[in-house]
Design an enzyme around this catalytic site. Structure first.
Site, short mmCIF file in Angstrom:
data_model
loop_
_atom_site.label_atom_id
_atom_site.label_comp_id
_atom_site.label_asym_id
_atom_site.label_seq_id
_atom_site.Cartn_x
_atom_site.Cartn_y
_atom_site.Cartn_z
N PRO A 97 0.82 -1.21 0.00
CA PRO A 97 0.00 0.00 0.00
C PRO A 97 0.86 1.27 0.00
O PRO A 97 1.89 1.32 0.68
CB PRO A 97 -0.82 -0.10 1.29
CG PRO A 97 -0.52 -1.40 1.90
CD PRO A 97 0.61 -2.06 1.17
N GLY A 101 3.84 3.78 5.20
CA GLY A 101 5.01 3.47 6.04
C GLY A 101 5.60 2.10 5.78
O GLY A 101 6.43 1.63 6.56
N LEU A 102 5.21 1.45 4.67
CA LEU A 102 5.75 0.11 4.39
C LEU A 102 6.82 0.13 3.29
O LEU A 102 7.19 -0.92 2.76
CB LEU A 102 4.61 -0.85 4.00
CG LEU A 102 3.52 -1.06 5.06
CD1 LEU A 102 2.40 -1.95 4.51
CD2 LEU A 102 4.09 -1.68 6.33
N SER A 104 6.81 1.50 0.18
CA SER A 104 6.37 1.19 -1.19
C SER A 104 7.19 1.96 -2.24
O SER A 104 7.56 1.39 -3.27
CB SER A 104 4.88 1.44 -1.37
OG SER A 104 4.64 2.79 -1.62
N SER A 105 7.51 3.22 -1.97
CA SER A 105 8.27 3.98 -2.98
C SER A 105 9.69 3.41 -3.11
O SER A 105 10.21 3.26 -4.22
CB SER A 105 8.31 5.47 -2.64
OG SER A 105 8.89 5.68 -1.38
N ALA A 106 10.30 3.03 -1.99
CA ALA A 106 11.66 2.47 -2.04
C ALA A 106 11.66 1.16 -2.83
O ALA A 106 12.55 0.92 -3.65
CB ALA A 106 12.18 2.23 -0.63
N ALA A 107 10.66 0.31 -2.62
CA ALA A 107 10.61 -0.97 -3.33
C ALA A 107 10.44 -0.74 -4.83
O ALA A 107 11.09 -1.40 -5.65
CB ALA A 107 9.46 -1.82 -2.78
N ASP A 149 14.75 2.35 4.08
CA ASP A 149 13.81 1.69 3.16
C ASP A 149 14.52 1.14 1.93
O ASP A 149 14.32 -0.02 1.54
CB ASP A 149 12.72 2.67 2.71
CG ASP A 149 11.80 3.08 3.84
OD1 ASP A 149 12.18 2.89 5.00
OD2 ASP A 149 10.70 3.58 3.56
#
Ligand code: MEV
Length: 316
Positions: A97, A101-102, A104-107, A149
């Site tokens: 999502p 805070g998980l 997502s943009s870094a992944a 991240d």
């Protein structure tokens, strides 16, 4: 295939992350511990025979690098443009999502950089990819991104910050509760800064305590004592609440998770919305997920992963 595409596709995926402990304290040089999780972003790259840059995702299609819709993937192209002979098409898919805070943009950034790096035979090492990824996050987020991240997304496993030391770990089962409320890291970091300016002595002790939790959790991770780690996560949550980054919705999801048998539950990331996490044994996971849903959150069940960025034969 149309005349404007060339055949080969290169696909890479990279994981999101959670903070087991130490977020916010890490901004003030205290240690923190993050873990990569088994929710991934995937980037599929193919060459175009014309000088065009196309980015596709569930949000739509962008045909200009200035487009805000796919700002992270566009920045990846911009950084590596000199190695792209003509044009490129990137297709992004993500299980993580956004704005919660998980990581997502870094992944997305790490999967995209790795796919471009391999497709165009650029030759960057993983370490260089993590560094370029962090630079991109900093540019988009105007200086605020920590390297956590992008590093966790690249290496997988457990990451000890600030040393950026990674170790592999047996799977920890994680129930995530998403409040669905967008959280601004910038806003939360500056509200903690204001509180620290107002009550320096008190807030410094809180941040040091959070750092001490990370030091203790590091030892427990090596002993694989997850019940004790859970206990310390609960203490960490108390500290995060006292820093003012909790919300009623987050507390509700945290408490129902604990009541449903979680070893520990806390905010992950900046707080003020976004997600909470609960760790538990595998067979307890669904009970916690159901309790999160009943309390009004969106639940995601996952586990920690040692798989960092990797090549895929097909999109996830
Ligand atoms: C945000 O995900 C975590 C914070 O510690 C900020 C950071 O480390 O960049 C609040």
């Amino acid at each position: 295939m149309t005349k404007t595409e060339s055949g080969k596709r290169t696909i890479y995926s990279a994981p999101g992350k959670i903070y087991l402990c130490g977020e916010h304290a890490v901004v003030y040089n205290e240690p923190a511990i993050a873990c990569a999780i088994d929710l991934r972003a995937t980037a599929k790259v193919r060459s175009l025979c014309e000088k065009r840059y196309v980015i596709k995702s569930s949000m739509g299609v962008s045909k200009r690098l200035k487009s805000k819709k796919h700002i992270y993937a566009a920045k990846c192209i911009e950084k590596l443009k000199k190695y792209i002979p003509k044009g490129v098409e990137i297709e992004i898919e993500s299980e993580i999502p956004v704005g919660s805070g998980l990581g997502s943009s870094a992944a997305t950034v790490i999967a995209t950089l790795a796919a471009l790096n391999d497709h165009f035979k650029i030759g960057y090492s993983l370490e260089e990819i993590a560094k370029i990824g962090h630079k991109i996050e900093k540019e988009v987020q105007r200086g605020l991104a920590s390297p956590t991240d992008t590093f966790a997304s690249t290496t997988g496993g457990v990451v000890f910050v600030p040393e950026m030391k990674t170790i592999e770990l047996p799977e920890i089962y994680v129930a995530i509760g998403n409040t669905g409320k967008f959280s601004s890291t910038k806003k939360m970091v500056s509200s903690v800064k204001n509180l620290k300016n107002e009550y320096a002595e008190i807030v410094n002790r809180i941040l040091e305590s959070a750092g001490n939790i990370s030091r203790e959790v590091e030892k427990l991770i090596k002993r694989e004592d997850y019940q004790k780690i859970g206990k310390l996560m609960n203490i960490n949550q108390g500290l995060l609440d006292s820093l003012g980054v909790g919300t009623e919705e987050l507390s509700k999801l945290i408490w129902v998770s604990r009541k449903s048998g979680a070893w520990g539950a806390k905010i992950t990331g900046a707080g003020g919305g976004g997600c909470m996490i609960a760790i538990t044994e595998k067979r307890g996971l669904m009970k916690i997920a159901k309790a999160i849903e009943k309390a009004g959150g969106e639940s995601i069940t996952t586990k920690t992963t040692n798989d960092g960025v990797k090549k895929q034969s097909k999109i996830l």
